[in-house]
Design a protein around this motif. Structure first.
Motif, PDB file in Angstrom:
ATOM      1  N   PRO A 169      40.412 -15.905  70.078  1.00  0.00           N
ATOM      2  CA  PRO A 169      41.630 -16.729  70.053  1.00  0.00           C
ATOM      3  C   PRO A 169      41.992 -17.276  68.664  1.00  0.00           C
ATOM      4  O   PRO A 169      43.079 -17.810  68.494  1.00  0.00           O
ATOM      5  CB  PRO A 169      41.327 -17.864  71.036  1.00  0.00           C
ATOM      6  N   THR A 170      41.115 -17.099  67.672  1.00  0.00           N
ATOM      7  CA  THR A 170      41.479 -17.523  66.317  1.00  0.00           C
ATOM      8  C   THR A 170      42.475 -16.559  65.677  1.00  0.00           C
ATOM      9  O   THR A 170      42.998 -16.839  64.598  1.00  0.00           O
ATOM     10  CB  THR A 170      40.243 -17.607  65.390  1.00  0.00           C
ATOM     11  N   ASN A 171      42.724 -15.402  66.311  1.00  0.00           N
ATOM     12  CA  ASN A 171      43.687 -14.441  65.759  1.00  0.00           C
ATOM     13  C   ASN A 171      44.937 -14.288  66.604  1.00  0.00           C
ATOM     14  O   ASN A 171      45.841 -13.539  66.243  1.00  0.00           O
ATOM     15  CB  ASN A 171      43.038 -13.051  65.638  1.00  0.00           C
ATOM     16  N   VAL A 172      44.979 -14.964  67.764  1.00  0.00           N
ATOM     17  CA  VAL A 172      46.051 -14.723  68.721  1.00  0.00           C
ATOM     18  C   VAL A 172      47.414 -15.180  68.173  1.00  0.00           C
ATOM     19  O   VAL A 172      47.478 -15.976  67.249  1.00  0.00           O
ATOM     20  CB  VAL A 172      45.717 -15.429  70.066  1.00  0.00           C
ATOM     21  N   GLY A 173      48.479 -14.651  68.751  1.00  0.00           N
ATOM     22  CA  GLY A 173      49.826 -15.016  68.304  1.00  0.00           C
ATOM     23  C   GLY A 173      50.396 -13.894  67.462  1.00  0.00           C
ATOM     24  O   GLY A 173      50.727 -12.833  67.969  1.00  0.00           O
TER      25      GLY A 173
END
Ligand SMILES: [Zn+2]
Ligand SMILES: [Zn+2]
Lengths: 358, 170
Positions: A169-173
């Motif tokens: 989730p540190t790379n999501v978006g």
């Protein structure tokens, strides 16, 4: 093979070419993480999932829209020798993690080595574009265009709220990681580096030493990148990084001016001494090599050393890494032997240029 | 990497067993590792006690083995538990984002600025996203129309919703 021929073949575009502000900003990199709809992320992949992902990327990079900009070749990590994998890592074309992903990993390399796709690393796909100098927008344009072309062939995992879905989730978006490699000897020598680096980390950016940790980075090389990937547009993320990097460049330039004003003799002694060591030493370990190369590059930038190509820092940083060295000498070398060969390679390389120390 | 025993859950326990010079590596999920653990404990008395003991100690030091949480919430597509996610920091499949959305929100607030994507939207998926948003909007309008007893309008909305649902393949 002569050193000149080897350099011609082995070096990649970011090592040779120049770009805006490349006396300080050595390279710009854009990496975007993408995953395929309804397929488990690499951590939970079976062999058949992994093969299906590789085949899907292979088909997509062979579509006319993609090949119009350049031809790709798919290389499986399993099919490469350990040395060849390491060479790709040292050229910054693949990550260390991908090189270790022997079972499922692969890379789609474009022949010009400007842009590539890492396959089955942490995410199914990581599109990467690496350019010399400060050229984040240009690198984004190239990566974005490839992303658009791939997306016509591959159904991406996308969420209306969270954007592009990634394993972590540190790379999501946006899935974007933009980074710039900076050479900051002025800020290190004048003792301002820690203050500036902590200021940078306050504005949503991450800084790390390229070779070594924190301000102890050998060769005074630092990588600055965005931390947040969700909630901002790609343009905002890149714009924010670009403006902070410009400020760091300005600070570095003024630190260098002050150093020259206050202690020109000391600085000249330092860069010339390092040049002398690189030009004549018979044994060089990798840490000292990076430090001396940093001094010489500073000397070139300040006009204290002439006749040596400025690209020598980037070029020799990569050329003197263990795998590259062994590739050049075409044999396995134990560490002590590498130090001897490294020194020889540096001397040979310096003699290719028409050097003068003033 | 998947558990080599059940091939469905991620391998979070890794250890090496050595019996009489034969080395075997194991990559198991917590559940299978626990089962194997019992088998090994019995076998340990009969075979090479010391080597097996070190294998078991390694197993116990693995966070996955030390703190199994059988009640942990799971993704209904890939089977990953939230507990496994916290150990690896990685999700198992794209659907995990929906499976764990309630626990994801506070996490995203900590590691990201904002919980709503505002960047690039892929062409194909983008169309789907826009249609889904329109659908949500129409459904809300339908409820309002029914509540206000505007039945003609409600009938129109119902037809629009049906058409859109069909195009989305629902
Ligand atoms: Zn299992
Ligand atoms: Zn899942």
């Amino acid at each position: 093979m002569s050193l000149q021929d080897f350099l011609q073949r082995a070096t990649t575009k970011w090592m040779k070419d120049s770009g805006p502000d490349d006396d300080i900003a050595l390279t710009s990199r854009i990496r975007i993480a993408r995953n395929i709809e309804d397929v488990p992320f690499p951590m939970l992949q079976t062999d058949s999932h992994a093969n299906a992902v590789i085949e899907q990327v292979e088909r997509a990079v062979n579509s006319p829209k993609v090949t119009a900009a350049g031809r790709f070749e798919i290389l499986r990590i399993a099919d490469m020798s350990a040395l060849d994998r390491q060479v790709l890592v040292e050229k910054h074309l693949i990550s260390r993690d991908l090189a270790e992903e022997v079972r499922h990993g692969a890379v789609a390399l474009r022949s010009d080595e400007v842009v590539n796709v890492m396959i089955n690393e942490e995410d199914h796909m990581r599109i990467q574009c690496l350019m010399p100098g400060l050229r984040l927008e240009e690198a984004w344009a190239v990566a974005n265009q490839l992303d658009d072309a791939l997306e016509e062939q591959i159904p991406y995992a996308f969420h209306d709220r969270y954007g592009y879905l990634t394993a972590c989730p540190t790379n999501v978006g946006t899935g974007i990681r933009a980074s710039v490699m900076l050479h900051l000897p002025g800020l290190v020598l004048s003792g301002q580096i820690n203050r500036l680096l902590s200021a940078v980390s306050q504005v949503g950016l991450t800084v790390r030493g390229m070779y070594g940790e924190g301000s102890e980075s050998a060769g005074n090389l630092f990588q600055v990148s965005n931390q947040v990937t969700l909630g901002e547009t790609e343009e905002e993320i890149i714009g924010n990084l670009d403006s902070v990097v410009h400020q760091l460049i300005d600070h570095e330039r003024s630190a260098r001016r002050v150093l020259v004003q206050e202690n020109r003799d000391g600085l000249e002694d330092r860069v010339s001494r390092s040049f002398g060591i690189l030009a004549y030493a018979r044994r060089m370990d990798s840490k000292e090599t990076l430090q001396r190369l940093s001094d010489v590059r500073l000397g070139i930038d300040l006009g204290m050393i002439t006749g040596v190509s400025a690209g020598i820092l980037k070029e020799l940083i990569v050329m003197t890494q263990p795998a590259f060295l062994q590739k050049y000498y075409n044999q396995e070398l134990p560490p002590a032997e590498r130090d001897l060969r490294r020194a020889t390679l540096i001397r040979e390389r310096l003699r290719l240029d028409d050097t003068e120390v003033q | 990497m998947l558990c080599e025993q059940c091939h469905t859950r991620p391998a979070t326990v890794h250890f090496t067993k050595i019996v009489g010079g034969d080395k075997t590596e194991y990559h198991l999920c917590e559940t299978c590792a626990k089962e194997k653990g019992n088998v090994f404990a019995k076998a340990a008395q009969a075979f090479d006690f010391n080597h097996l003991l070190s294998g078991l100690l390694n197993m116990e030091s693995s966070p996955g083995f030390a703190a199994p949480q059988p009640t942990s919430q799971r993704c209904d597509v890939c089977g990953l538990s939230y507990n496994q996610f916290t150990q690896t920091g990685r999700f198992g499949c794209p659907h995990c984002y929906d499976s764990f959305s309630s626990r994801l929100e506070p996490l995203l607030r900590r590691i990201q600025n904002n919980g709503q994507h505002s960047g690039k939207v892929p062409g194909k998926a983008g169309e789907q996203v826009i249609r889904k948003k329109t659908l949500d909007h129409l459904r809300a309008e339908l409820q309002q129309a029914v509540a206000a007893e505007q039945f003609e309008r409600a009938a129109e909305l119902r037809d629009e919703i049906r058409a859109l649902e069909q195009s989305l393949g629902q």
